[in-house]
Write an enzyme that holds these catalytic residues in place. Structure first.
Site, PDB file in Angstrom:
ATOM      1  CG  ASN A 174      -2.000   1.240   1.684  1.00 12.51           C
ATOM      2  OD1 ASN A 174      -1.406   2.348   1.023  1.00 12.51           O
ATOM      3  ND2 ASN A 174      -3.331   1.133   1.793  1.00 12.51           N
TER       4      ASN A 174
ATOM      5  CG  HIS B  73       0.518   6.477   4.728  1.00 15.87           C
ATOM      6  ND1 HIS B  73      -0.462   7.390   4.576  1.00 15.87           N
ATOM      7  CD2 HIS B  73       0.323   5.125   5.250  1.00 15.87           C
ATOM      8  CE1 HIS B  73      -1.367   6.793   5.487  1.00 15.87           C
ATOM      9  NE2 HIS B  73      -1.126   5.547   5.537  1.00 15.87           N
TER      10      HIS B  73
ATOM     11  CG  HIS C 249      -7.568   3.818   0.684  1.00 16.89           C
ATOM     12  ND1 HIS C 249      -8.436   3.824   1.995  1.00 16.89           N
ATOM     13  CD2 HIS C 249      -9.683   4.149   0.980  1.00 16.89           C
ATOM     14  CE1 HIS C 249     -10.037   3.679   2.551  1.00 16.89           C
ATOM     15  NE2 HIS C 249     -10.206   3.985   1.833  1.00 16.89           N
TER      16      HIS C 249
ATOM     17  NE  ARG D 141      -8.559   6.906   4.376  1.00 16.09           N
ATOM     18  CZ  ARG D 141     -10.072   6.769   5.206  1.00 16.09           C
ATOM     19  NH1 ARG D 141     -10.560   7.871   5.052  1.00 16.09           N
ATOM     20  NH2 ARG D 141      -9.573   5.739   6.075  1.00 16.09           N
TER      21      ARG D 141
ATOM     22  NE  ARG E  28      -8.080  11.157   5.514  1.00 18.37           N
ATOM     23  CZ  ARG E  28      -8.150   9.993   6.539  1.00 18.37           C
ATOM     24  NH1 ARG E  28      -7.559   9.637   6.839  1.00 18.37           N
ATOM     25  NH2 ARG E  28     -10.084  10.685   6.638  1.00 18.37           N
TER      26      ARG E  28
ATOM     27  CD  GLU F 230      -7.163  -0.994   0.515  1.00 19.53           C
ATOM     28  OE1 GLU F 230      -7.242   0.456   0.967  1.00 19.53           O
ATOM     29  OE2 GLU F 230      -6.501  -1.346   1.061  1.00 19.53           O
TER      30      GLU F 230
ATOM     31  CB  THR G 215      -6.125   4.295   9.585  1.00 18.06           C
ATOM     32  OG1 THR G 215      -6.183   3.385   8.623  1.00 18.06           O
ATOM     33  CG2 THR G 215      -5.880   3.652  10.862  1.00 18.06           C
ATOM     34  CB  THR G 216      -9.396   1.968   7.242  1.00 16.17           C
ATOM     35  OG1 THR G 216      -9.390   2.004   5.980  1.00 16.17           O
ATOM     36  CG2 THR G 216     -11.455   1.199   6.661  1.00 16.17           C
TER      37      THR G 216
ATOM     38  CD  GLU H 265      -6.591  -6.579   2.289  1.00 14.17           C
ATOM     39  OE1 GLU H 265      -7.412  -6.812   1.507  1.00 14.17           O
ATOM     40  OE2 GLU H 265      -6.391  -5.458   3.189  1.00 14.17           O
TER      41      GLU H 265
ATOM     42  CG  HIS I 176      -5.963  -1.993   9.491  1.00 15.74           C
ATOM     43  ND1 HIS I 176      -5.091  -1.661  11.034  1.00 15.74           N
ATOM     44  CD2 HIS I 176      -6.057  -0.744   8.679  1.00 15.74           C
ATOM     45  CE1 HIS I 176      -4.927  -0.382  10.368  1.00 15.74           C
ATOM     46  NE2 HIS I 176      -5.908   0.466   9.341  1.00 15.74           N
ATOM     47  N   GLY I 177      -2.197  -2.728   9.866  1.00 15.24           N
ATOM     48  CA  GLY I 177      -1.516  -2.614  11.241  1.00 15.24           C
ATOM     49  C   GLY I 177      -0.406  -3.988  10.773  1.00 15.24           C
TER      50      GLY I 177
HETATM   51  N1  PXP Z   1      -5.749  -3.433   4.047  1.00 12.85           N
HETATM   52  C1  PXP Z   1      -6.438  -2.073   3.909  1.00 12.85           C
HETATM   53  C2  PXP Z   1      -8.330  -2.345   3.745  1.00 12.85           C
HETATM   54  C3  PXP Z   1      -6.415  -0.773   4.405  1.00 12.85           C
HETATM   55  O1  PXP Z   1      -7.499  -0.228   4.415  1.00 12.85           O
HETATM   56  C4  PXP Z   1      -5.244  -0.211   5.034  1.00 12.85           C
HETATM   57  C5  PXP Z   1      -5.321   0.529   4.768  1.00 12.85           C
HETATM   58  O2  PXP Z   1      -5.834   1.349   6.030  1.00 12.85           O
HETATM   59  C6  PXP Z   1      -4.141  -1.990   4.275  1.00 12.85           C
HETATM   60  C7  PXP Z   1      -4.607  -3.397   4.112  1.00 12.85           C
HETATM   61  C8  PXP Z   1      -2.754  -1.704   5.264  1.00 12.85           C
HETATM   62  O3  PXP Z   1      -2.702  -1.319   6.573  1.00 12.85           O
HETATM   63  P1  PXP Z   1      -0.836  -0.024   7.285  1.00 12.85           P
HETATM   64  O4  PXP Z   1      -1.107   1.085   6.540  1.00 12.85           O
HETATM   65  O5  PXP Z   1      -1.548  -0.262   8.446  1.00 12.85           O
HETATM   66  O6  PXP Z   1      -0.696  -1.210   6.979  1.00 12.85           O
END
Ligand code: PXP
Length: 237
Positions: free
Chosen positions: A7, A10, A43, A45, A49, A69, A99-100, A150, A191-192
Protein backbone atom coordinates in the site's frame (compact mmCIF):
# COMPACT_ATOMS: atom_id res chain seq x y z
CA UNK A 1 3.94 -18.49 -2.56
CA UNK A 2 1.68 -16.02 -0.79
CA UNK A 3 0.88 -12.75 -2.52
CA UNK A 4 2.18 -9.48 -1.19
CA UNK A 5 0.45 -6.19 -1.94
CA UNK A 6 2.16 -2.96 -0.98
CA UNK A 7 0.00 0.00 0.00
CA UNK A 8 1.63 3.25 -1.18
CA UNK A 9 -0.95 5.71 0.20
CA UNK A 10 1.59 7.26 2.53
CA UNK A 11 4.03 8.02 -0.26
CA UNK A 12 1.26 10.35 -1.41
CA UNK A 13 0.88 11.65 2.17
CA UNK A 14 4.55 12.76 2.16
CA UNK A 15 4.26 14.21 -1.33
CA UNK A 16 1.09 16.11 -0.48
CA UNK A 17 2.78 17.71 2.56
CA UNK A 18 4.52 20.02 0.04
CA UNK A 19 1.89 19.99 -2.69
CA UNK A 20 4.54 19.25 -5.30
CA UNK A 21 5.65 16.09 -7.08
CA UNK A 22 8.25 14.54 -4.76
CA UNK A 23 8.36 11.65 -4.02
CA UNK A 24 6.99 10.63 -7.39
CA UNK A 25 4.30 8.00 -6.88
CA UNK A 26 4.89 6.32 -10.25
CA UNK A 27 8.63 6.04 -9.57
CA UNK A 28 7.87 4.45 -6.20
CA UNK A 29 5.29 2.15 -7.79
CA UNK A 30 7.94 0.92 -10.25
CA UNK A 31 10.40 0.39 -7.38
CA UNK A 32 7.74 -1.65 -5.52
CA UNK A 33 7.08 -3.72 -8.65
CA UNK A 34 10.78 -4.26 -9.34
CA UNK A 35 11.36 -5.31 -5.71
CA UNK A 36 9.08 -8.31 -6.16
CA UNK A 37 5.74 -7.22 -4.70
CA UNK A 38 2.69 -8.90 -6.23
CA UNK A 39 0.54 -5.80 -6.46
CA UNK A 40 0.11 -2.20 -5.39
CA UNK A 41 -2.74 -1.13 -3.14
CA UNK A 42 -4.14 2.39 -3.07
CA UNK A 43 -7.10 3.82 -1.20
CA UNK A 44 -8.86 6.62 -3.04
CA UNK A 45 -10.52 8.29 -0.06
CA UNK A 46 -13.53 10.51 -0.49
CA UNK A 47 -11.54 13.44 0.99
CA UNK A 48 -8.53 12.62 -1.29
CA UNK A 49 -6.19 13.08 1.67
CA UNK A 50 -3.45 11.00 0.04
CA UNK A 51 -4.10 9.29 -3.32
CA UNK A 52 -5.61 11.64 -5.92
CA UNK A 53 -7.67 10.86 -9.01
CA UNK A 54 -4.65 11.65 -11.20
CA UNK A 55 -2.57 9.04 -9.27
CA UNK A 56 -5.27 6.44 -9.84
CA UNK A 57 -5.33 7.23 -13.56
CA UNK A 58 -1.54 6.98 -13.93
CA UNK A 59 -1.14 3.88 -11.75
CA UNK A 60 -3.86 1.99 -13.62
CA UNK A 61 -1.96 2.62 -16.86
CA UNK A 62 1.10 0.83 -15.42
CA UNK A 63 1.67 -2.74 -16.49
CA UNK A 64 1.03 -4.07 -12.97
CA UNK A 65 -1.75 -5.26 -10.69
CA UNK A 66 -3.47 -2.38 -8.93
CA UNK A 67 -5.73 -3.09 -5.98
CA UNK A 68 -8.04 -0.12 -5.51
CA UNK A 69 -9.70 0.35 -2.15
CA UNK A 70 -12.90 2.39 -2.25
CA UNK A 71 -15.96 3.14 -0.14
CA UNK A 72 -19.11 1.28 -1.13
CA UNK A 73 -20.91 3.92 -3.16
CA UNK A 74 -21.73 4.33 -6.84
CA UNK A 75 -19.60 7.44 -7.33
CA UNK A 76 -16.50 5.47 -6.38
CA UNK A 77 -17.56 2.43 -8.40
CA UNK A 78 -17.90 4.62 -11.48
CA UNK A 79 -14.33 5.86 -10.97
CA UNK A 80 -13.12 2.28 -10.57
CA UNK A 81 -14.83 1.11 -13.74
CA UNK A 82 -13.47 4.11 -15.66
CA UNK A 83 -9.85 3.42 -14.59
CA UNK A 84 -10.04 -0.40 -14.69
CA UNK A 85 -7.79 -1.55 -11.83
CA UNK A 86 -7.42 -5.34 -11.79
CA UNK A 87 -8.69 -5.59 -8.20
CA UNK A 88 -11.16 -3.62 -6.08
CA UNK A 89 -11.52 -3.94 -2.33
CA UNK A 90 -14.55 -2.30 -0.70
CA UNK A 91 -13.78 -0.67 2.64
CA UNK A 92 -15.83 1.31 5.15
CA UNK A 93 -14.94 4.97 5.35
CA UNK A 94 -15.45 7.63 8.00
CA UNK A 95 -14.39 11.20 7.32
CA UNK A 96 -12.68 11.82 10.63
CA UNK A 97 -10.86 8.52 11.08
CA UNK A 98 -7.06 8.49 10.87
CA UNK A 99 -7.14 5.11 9.13
CA UNK A 100 -9.75 2.44 8.29
CA UNK A 101 -10.87 1.56 11.80
CA UNK A 102 -12.94 -1.56 11.24
CA UNK A 103 -14.51 -3.83 8.66
CA UNK A 104 -17.64 -3.31 6.56
CA UNK A 105 -21.08 -3.69 8.11
CA UNK A 106 -22.29 -6.31 5.63
CA UNK A 107 -25.62 -6.79 7.35
CA UNK A 108 -26.62 -3.14 7.24
CA UNK A 109 -25.25 -2.49 3.73
CA UNK A 110 -25.99 -5.88 2.17
CA UNK A 111 -28.02 -4.67 -0.83
CA UNK A 112 -25.70 -1.87 -1.98
CA UNK A 113 -22.59 -4.02 -1.48
CA UNK A 114 -24.13 -6.91 -3.42
CA UNK A 115 -25.10 -4.54 -6.22
CA UNK A 116 -21.57 -3.11 -6.40
CA UNK A 117 -19.84 -6.51 -6.26
CA UNK A 118 -22.08 -7.85 -9.05
CA UNK A 119 -21.29 -4.78 -11.17
CA UNK A 120 -17.53 -5.14 -10.64
CA UNK A 121 -17.59 -8.92 -11.20
CA UNK A 122 -19.39 -8.32 -14.48
CA UNK A 123 -16.51 -6.04 -15.49
CA UNK A 124 -14.08 -8.90 -14.67
CA UNK A 125 -12.56 -6.98 -11.76
CA UNK A 126 -11.49 -9.19 -8.84
CA UNK A 127 -13.47 -8.15 -5.79
CA UNK A 128 -12.70 -8.20 -2.11
CA UNK A 129 -14.51 -7.05 1.05
CA UNK A 130 -12.62 -5.65 4.02
CA UNK A 131 -14.27 -7.33 7.01
CA UNK A 132 -13.74 -7.99 10.68
CA UNK A 133 -12.94 -11.68 11.16
CA UNK A 134 -16.22 -13.48 11.95
CA UNK A 135 -18.03 -16.52 10.53
CA UNK A 136 -21.15 -14.38 10.07
CA UNK A 137 -19.19 -11.99 7.85
CA UNK A 138 -17.89 -14.89 5.73
CA UNK A 139 -21.42 -16.24 5.27
CA UNK A 140 -22.63 -12.79 4.17
CA UNK A 141 -19.60 -12.36 1.88
CA UNK A 142 -20.45 -15.65 0.20
CA UNK A 143 -24.06 -14.49 -0.29
CA UNK A 144 -22.81 -11.20 -1.73
CA UNK A 145 -20.71 -13.09 -4.27
CA UNK A 146 -17.22 -11.66 -3.68
CA UNK A 147 -14.20 -13.75 -4.69
CA UNK A 148 -12.05 -12.60 -1.78
CA UNK A 149 -12.26 -11.08 1.66
CA UNK A 150 -9.58 -9.14 3.47
CA UNK A 151 -9.60 -9.76 7.20
CA UNK A 152 -9.00 -6.62 9.26
CA UNK A 153 -5.94 -7.46 11.33
CA UNK A 154 -5.82 -4.15 13.21
CA UNK A 155 -7.04 -5.63 16.49
CA UNK A 156 -4.63 -8.57 16.66
CA UNK A 157 -1.75 -6.37 15.49
CA UNK A 158 -2.42 -3.90 18.30
CA UNK A 159 -2.64 -6.74 20.85
CA UNK A 160 0.65 -8.25 19.70
CA UNK A 161 2.42 -4.87 19.77
CA UNK A 162 1.06 -4.13 23.26
CA UNK A 163 2.15 -7.61 24.41
CA UNK A 164 -1.44 -8.58 25.30
CA UNK A 165 -2.80 -12.12 25.12
CA UNK A 166 -3.87 -12.41 21.46
CA UNK A 167 -4.71 -16.15 21.42
CA UNK A 168 -8.50 -15.63 21.27
CA UNK A 169 -8.23 -13.16 18.40
CA UNK A 170 -5.80 -15.45 16.57
CA UNK A 171 -8.17 -18.42 16.95
CA UNK A 172 -10.99 -16.30 15.56
CA UNK A 173 -8.86 -15.45 12.50
CA UNK A 174 -7.85 -19.12 12.05
CA UNK A 175 -11.49 -20.35 12.27
CA UNK A 176 -12.67 -17.64 9.93
CA UNK A 177 -9.89 -18.27 7.37
CA UNK A 178 -10.59 -22.00 7.35
CA UNK A 179 -14.33 -21.42 6.92
CA UNK A 180 -13.70 -18.97 4.09
CA UNK A 181 -11.30 -21.38 2.37
CA UNK A 182 -13.89 -24.20 2.60
CA UNK A 183 -16.44 -21.88 1.05
CA UNK A 184 -14.15 -21.07 -1.83
CA UNK A 185 -13.40 -17.50 -0.77
CA UNK A 186 -9.80 -16.31 -0.96
CA UNK A 187 -8.54 -15.00 2.37
CA UNK A 188 -6.40 -11.87 2.53
CA UNK A 189 -5.11 -10.05 5.59
CA UNK A 190 -4.30 -6.41 6.17
CA UNK A 191 -3.99 -3.51 8.57
CA UNK A 192 -1.36 -2.73 11.14
CA UNK A 193 0.96 -5.51 9.98
CA UNK A 194 4.68 -5.42 10.70
CA UNK A 195 7.39 -8.13 10.66
CA UNK A 196 6.25 -9.72 13.91
CA UNK A 197 2.51 -9.72 13.27
CA UNK A 198 2.98 -11.01 9.73
CA UNK A 199 5.20 -13.83 11.01
CA UNK A 200 2.49 -14.88 13.45
CA UNK A 201 -0.34 -14.69 10.90
CA UNK A 202 1.73 -16.42 8.24
CA UNK A 203 1.34 -19.69 10.16
CA UNK A 204 -2.26 -19.66 8.86
CA UNK A 205 -1.95 -21.43 5.52
CA UNK A 206 -5.43 -20.30 4.40
CA UNK A 207 -4.25 -16.70 4.12
CA UNK A 208 -3.12 -16.19 0.53
CA UNK A 209 -2.41 -12.45 0.37
CA UNK A 210 -1.19 -9.64 2.60
CA UNK A 211 -1.69 -5.93 2.03
CA UNK A 212 0.75 -3.84 4.01
CA UNK A 213 1.37 -0.11 3.94
CA UNK A 214 2.31 2.12 6.84
CA UNK A 215 5.03 -0.10 8.31
CA UNK A 216 6.72 -0.57 4.94
CA UNK A 217 6.88 3.16 4.33
CA UNK A 218 8.20 3.74 7.87
CA UNK A 219 10.90 1.10 7.50
CA UNK A 220 11.82 2.41 4.06
CA UNK A 221 12.45 5.87 5.56
CA UNK A 222 14.56 4.33 8.33
CA UNK A 223 16.72 2.32 5.94
CA UNK A 224 16.85 5.04 3.29
CA UNK A 225 18.11 7.82 5.62
CA UNK A 226 21.81 6.77 5.72
CA UNK A 227 22.01 6.58 1.92
CA UNK A 228 20.45 10.01 1.38
CA UNK A 229 22.55 11.70 4.09
CA UNK A 230 25.70 10.19 2.54
CA UNK A 231 24.75 11.61 -0.85
CA UNK A 232 24.26 15.11 0.61
CA UNK A 233 27.58 14.92 2.51
CA UNK A 234 29.31 14.16 -0.78
CA UNK A 235 27.64 17.15 -2.43
CA UNK A 236 28.56 19.67 0.30
CA UNK A 237 32.03 18.42 1.24
N1 PXP B 1 -5.84 -3.22 3.83
C1 PXP B 1 -6.85 -2.32 3.84
C2 PXP B 1 -8.19 -2.75 3.35
C3 PXP B 1 -6.62 -0.99 4.28
O1 PXP B 1 -7.64 -0.11 4.27
C4 PXP B 1 -5.31 -0.63 4.66
C5 PXP B 1 -5.01 0.79 5.03
O2 PXP B 1 -5.83 1.29 5.97
C6 PXP B 1 -4.31 -1.59 4.64
C7 PXP B 1 -4.60 -2.88 4.23
C8 PXP B 1 -2.90 -1.28 5.05
O3 PXP B 1 -2.83 -1.02 6.41
P1 PXP B 1 -1.46 -0.52 7.03
O4 PXP B 1 -1.13 0.78 6.40
O5 PXP B 1 -1.76 -0.41 8.49
O6 PXP B 1 -0.43 -1.57 6.73
Amino acid sequence: MKKFGVNIDHVATVRNARGEGHPDIIEIAHAVKNSGASSITIHLREDRRHIKDSDLKKLCKMNFLINLEIAANMKMVKLAIKNKPKFVCLVPEKRNEITTEGGLDLNKNFNIIKKIITKLNNKKIRTSLFIDPSIKNIILSKKIGTQCVELHTGKISRMIKQKKNFKKELNKIIKCSKFGFKNNIKIHAGHGLDYQTTKILNKISYITEYNIGHFIIGESIKFGIPKVIKKFKEIIK
